[in-house]
Scaffold this active site. Structure first.
Site: not given
Ligand code: PLP
Length: 430
Positions: A144, A238, A266
């Site tokens: 994701y 990511d 995060k």
């Molecule tokens: C949570 C997450 C996102 C998206 O971040 P948001 O702050 O929810 O937009 C993108 N990549 C990874 C790996 C994530 O865990």
């Protein structure tokens, strides 16, 4: 345990907010039941509108590595608020947080701050395309990367929980540039490069956390690096979830493979909305206003958010041992739960990286998304609801990762294991 007030709050919310939630993963859809409405957090605990208290293993889906209401983060935020909420002009706080972020990662010279992980990844993809002059991207099924159009393809987490691997509303013309490969399967990546000579980047969660916890093999990441270099493509890690969670200095520090661009979110905001992407200067200089690749944000680098992020990251930097302490607790937790499951004839696959933990009710090791999907969802739902009744708040989907905060004590871990034993017994007895 009474949840009457949560049920009522959820009914009201559903009248006004689609599904009653502002992010679908909160909806408890896959485990059944009603989402718990929270009134406050304190240390390791959440309290809901019915007055129930839970040990929190979700931590706002990752950000709160020091638990709820960490004193130094709270103080930094309150101090920042007193000087104004937003200026739309540069502040020294942005440079200070940038300096701190850059100091954590070998491969990063410069960063740009945004307000969410989605924005960070979306902008990093644009930067990779602008830098290479190519259009296609390779992503992995089950990873994701936020909800932007070109990345919402076979995207794991919330998307799979709701049975929409990809979303209506995303034109096929956009996603035709997104090539899909299989996690931990280098042949599937080679096939993408055989099919296209226009690949700008490979994007990967080097420690995947959105199909449950599924770390990439070291050798696999090293191969990705080689393929990118051989084809003039960039490698994007990511680390919106795994950054400051899987390890203090990024996946590159534990796998030996360096990315070209890293995306963060995060933990970097300490609980406030912050995302970031960073790379070596040569790549970052393509970004406006230095270069032609456009990217902007009215609230980017917001001073209150910067203050929270700075407080969180400086505390991490000062406490180098934190990650190994949290990892020991994470490991004890999943090993204890696995032993309890085994006693009841349930097979569990477990793993940890730093403060992240994952478990699958699955007969076989999980290496990719298809493996994760072979897990026992019904058993997970029963486990989730049983643990909630016992006062332990786990993510409401088997495709999520759990998090240990510094507020979670060894005693809480032991209590969680005991509760899991009780829940497994109840499940297997009837
Ligand atoms: C949570 C997450 C996102 C998206 O971040 P948001 O702050 O929810 O937009 C993108 N990549 C990874 C790996 C994530 O865990």
């Amino acid at each position: 345990m009474s949840t009457g007030a949560s049920i009522k709050a959820f009914e009201e919310a559903q009248q006004l907010i689609p599904g009653g939630v502002n992010s679908p993963v909160r909806a408890f859809k896959s485990v059944g039941g009603t989402p718990i409405f929270i009134t406050e957090g304190e240390g390791a605990y959440l309290t809901d509108v019915d007055g129930n208290k839970y040990v929190d293993f979700v931590q706002s889906w990752g950000p709160l590595i020091f638990g709820h209401r960490d004193e130094s983060i709270e103080a930094a935020v309150i101090e920042a608020v007193k000087h104004g909420l937003s200026f739309g002009a540069p502040t020294v706080a942005e440079t200070e947080l940038a300096k701190l972020v850059v100091s954590f990662f070998d491969s990063v010279d410069k960063v740009r701050f945004v307000s969410s992980g989605t924005e960070a990844v979306m902008s990093a993809i644009r930067l990779a395309r602008g830098f290479t002059g190519k259009d296609d991207i390779v992503k992995f099924t089950g990873c994701y990367h936020g909800h932007s159009d070109s990345l919402l393809v076979e995207a794991g987490s919330g998307a799979v929980t709701f049975g929409n691997p990809s979303s209506p509303g995303v034109p096929a013309d956009f996603t035709k540039h997104t090539l899909l490969a299989t996690y931990n399967d280098i042949e599937s990546v080679k096939k993408c490069f055989a099919d296209s000579s226009d690949i700008a980047c490979i994007i990967i969660e080097p420690i995947a956390g959105n199909m449950g916890l599924v770390p990439a093999d070291k050798e696999f990441l090293a191969e990705l690096r080689k393929i990118c270099d051989a084809n003039g493509a960039l490698l994007i890690f990511d680390e919106v979830m795994s950054g400051f969670r899987g390890s203090l200095h990024g996946a590159e520090s534990i796998t030996g493979t360096s990315p070209d661009i890293i995306t963060l979110g995060k933990v970097i905001g300490g609980g406030m909305p912050v995302g970031a992407f960073g790379a070596r200067a040569e790549i970052m200089s393509q970004l406006s206003p230095d270069g032609p690749v456009y990217q902007a944000g009215t609230l980017s680098g917001n001073p209150v958010a910067m203050a929270a992020g700075y407080a969180a990251l400086s505390k991490l930097q000062k406490n180098g041992q934190i990650m190994s302490v949290l990892n020991a607790r994470a490991l004890r937790l999943v090993e204890g739960m696995k032993a309890a499951a085994t006693e009841c004839g349930i097979t569990m696959q477990i793993d940890t990286r730093g403060s992240m933990f994952g478990f699958f009710f699955n007969e076989k090791p999980v290496k990719n998304f298809a493996d994760a999907c072979n897990s026992d969802a019904e058993l997970f739902a029963k486990f989730h609801s049983g643990m909630l009744d016992e006062g332990f708040y786990f993510a409401c989907s088997l495709y999520e990762t759990g998090f240990i905060s510094t507020a979670v004590t060894d005693e809480m871990i032991e209590n969680t294991i005991q509760a899991s034993a009780k829940v497994f017994k109840a499940i297997t007895n009837g």
